[in-house]
Design a protein around this motif. Structure first.
Motif, PDB file in Angstrom:
ATOM      1  N   THR A 177      34.029  38.870  40.246  1.00 16.60           N
ATOM      2  CA  THR A 177      35.042  39.926  40.150  1.00 16.60           C
ATOM      3  C   THR A 177      34.408  41.310  40.186  1.00 16.60           C
ATOM      4  O   THR A 177      34.886  42.211  40.896  1.00 16.60           O
ATOM      5  N   PHE A 178      33.322  41.492  39.432  1.00 17.91           N
ATOM      6  CA  PHE A 178      32.648  42.791  39.373  1.00 17.91           C
ATOM      7  C   PHE A 178      32.155  43.221  40.757  1.00 17.91           C
ATOM      8  O   PHE A 178      32.396  44.361  41.195  1.00 17.91           O
ATOM      9  N   PHE A 179      31.513  42.308  41.460  1.00 21.46           N
ATOM     10  CA  PHE A 179      30.979  42.669  42.774  1.00 21.46           C
ATOM     11  C   PHE A 179      32.065  42.746  43.838  1.00 21.46           C
ATOM     12  O   PHE A 179      31.867  43.401  44.871  1.00 21.46           O
ATOM     13  N   ALA A 180      33.197  42.095  43.607  1.00 27.79           N
ATOM     14  CA  ALA A 180      34.336  42.276  44.515  1.00 27.79           C
ATOM     15  C   ALA A 180      34.837  43.717  44.427  1.00 27.79           C
ATOM     16  O   ALA A 180      35.174  44.339  45.450  1.00 27.79           O
ATOM     17  N   ARG A 204      34.599  46.527  47.474  1.00 28.81           N
ATOM     18  CA  ARG A 204      35.740  47.264  48.004  1.00 28.81           C
ATOM     19  C   ARG A 204      35.548  48.771  47.891  1.00 28.81           C
ATOM     20  O   ARG A 204      35.984  49.530  48.752  1.00 28.81           O
ATOM     21  N   VAL A 205      34.857  49.207  46.843  1.00 31.37           N
ATOM     22  CA  VAL A 205      34.539  50.641  46.719  1.00 31.37           C
ATOM     23  C   VAL A 205      33.555  51.058  47.812  1.00 31.37           C
ATOM     24  O   VAL A 205      33.750  52.072  48.490  1.00 31.37           O
ATOM     25  N   VAL A 206      32.493  50.259  47.995  1.00 32.47           N
ATOM     26  CA  VAL A 206      31.482  50.560  49.017  1.00 32.47           C
ATOM     27  C   VAL A 206      32.100  50.560  50.419  1.00 32.47           C
ATOM     28  O   VAL A 206      31.783  51.412  51.259  1.00 32.47           O
ATOM     29  N   ASN A 207      32.992  49.599  50.664  1.00 30.39           N
ATOM     30  CA  ASN A 207      33.620  49.482  51.982  1.00 30.39           C
ATOM     31  C   ASN A 207      34.883  50.329  52.116  1.00 30.39           C
ATOM     32  O   ASN A 207      35.593  50.217  53.126  1.00 30.39           O
ATOM     33  N   LYS A 208      35.156  51.139  51.077  1.00 38.64           N
ATOM     34  CA  LYS A 208      36.301  52.056  51.079  1.00 38.64           C
ATOM     35  C   LYS A 208      37.618  51.324  51.314  1.00 38.64           C
ATOM     36  O   LYS A 208      38.446  51.717  52.139  1.00 38.64           O
ATOM     37  N   GLN A 209      37.795  50.233  50.560  1.00 39.73           N
ATOM     38  CA  GLN A 209      39.028  49.454  50.600  1.00 39.73           C
ATOM     39  C   GLN A 209      39.733  49.548  49.253  1.00 39.73           C
ATOM     40  O   GLN A 209      39.087  49.809  48.226  1.00 39.73           O
TER      41      GLN A 209
END
Length: 349
Positions: A249-252, A256-261
């Motif tokens: 969950t944490f890395f999901a 999404r933050v890194v991939n701007k989603q």
């Protein structure tokens, strides 16, 4: 008595699951294949209802404090109804979230389950949460509910990981002499193992949100009942027990933050997806994640009896191993390798 409860729950689940599967088809609680799913045919979901019914019946048969634990059961019923509604009607995120918060409020406000303070290592004073104790407890319960739900992507995955977490909780409860937590955990273990007979690959039925939300709720509540109002070191124990779903969950969120989603966006880059993309089969992926969950469970038991410095060393080691593993399999994305790049740079002549 403990083993008897586990066996009764197990047999009830084996008996009830086929009937729940037929009910799921009649109610339209089915899972259709799409680009994000790994199955290729329409499958009944809502199988978690069999887990809940087995748990509830066995609880009534073996527990003599029904009234005292009514908040736990009412909260579980609320989460089951929300899960069933989602499996049948595919609810939007908002009503699902509100239902989870309601279930958490029941066990917190009515049941009195709160993390009110912790003792800090290296300090004599305690950290009092005060007015934040209720929000923190609710946040924990809702977070674990969703963490278990997020890993429910392969046949038998969420059920197996939840069972391993519950075995760890039951073991530590027995060591501490907490027979209530041990009994409830063993009943849920029996119910889930019976369901896994039909849910392990190749699955005949999915647990759906009905099962994932219920298991997340029970795990969250039992972990708090076993470790509330303790030292900072002991408070980390349930986090370690749930290392696999919490890490995923944490890395999901990071992904999404890194991939701007949007954080709530669905994707096909969770832990199980990454392992399958690396070439592992469906069954191999599930068994590998089981092994990871078991390692976290064992680490949690060792952690509980470690000294402060030993515990800090163990946590640091676990975090480094998790980070390297995440970067190796591309859980965030293929370019996210800060630690590996740093280590590679230092190894260059």
């Amino acid at each position: 008595m403990l083993i008897g409860a586990l066996l009764v729950a197990f047999l009830l689940s084996i008996f009830l699951t086929p009937f729940v599967g037929k009910l799921a088809f009649k109610l339209g609680a089915t899972d259709k294949p799409n680009e994000r799913k790994v199955h290729s045919k329409i499958m009944p979901r809502m199988g978690g209802l069999a887990i809940f019914l087995s748990f509830f019946i066995t609880y009534l048969l073996f527990m003599d404090d029904f009234g005292e634990q009514l908040p736990l059961l009412v909260g579980a019923l609320v989460i089951i109804l929300i899960g069933m509604a989602d499996d049948i009607f595919e609810l939007k995120a908002a009503p699902k979230f509100l239902g989870q918060v309601l279930a958490a409020l029941i066990i917190v406000l009515w049941g009195g389950l709160e993390v009110e303070f912790i003792n800090l290592p290296f300090f004599t004073d305690t950290l009092e949460f005060g007015v934040l104790s209720i929000p923190i407890t609710i946040l924990w319960i809702v977070s674990i509910i969703n963490a278990i739900n997020l890993i429910d992507g392969l046949d038998g995955l969420a059920g197996g990981v939840s069972t391993i977490a519950l075995v760890t909780i039951a073991t530590m409860a027995l060591i501490k002499g907490d027979l209530f937590v041990a009994m409830v955990a063993l009943i849920v273990i029996g119910s889930t193992l019976g369901f896994l007979k039909y849910n392990f690959h190749p699955a005949k039925i999915f647990m759906g949100d009905t099962g994932a939300l219920f298991l997340g709720y029970i795990i969250a509540v039992l972990s708090l009942q076993g470790f509330k109002n303790v030292t900072m070191i002991s408070l980390i124990v349930p986090i370690i027990i749930l290392g696999v779903p919490i890490s995923d969950t944490f890395f999901a969120i990071i992904r999404r933050v890194v991939n701007k989603q949007p954080i709530s966006a669905a994707d096909k880059s969770h832990l199980h997806h990454c392992l399958i993309n690396l070439g592992f089969t469906h069954k191999q992926t599930v068994l590998l994640i089981y092994a990871l969950a078991a390692c976290f469970g064992l680490a949690a038991i060792i952690f509980q009896f470690a000294t402060v410095w030993g515990a800090l060393f163990l946590v640091t080691g676990l975090l480094l191993i998790i980070e390297i593993f995440v970067e190796k399999i591309g859980l965030v994305n293929s370019n996210y390798q800060p630690l590996l790049k740093m280590l590679n740079f230092k190894n260059k002549p």
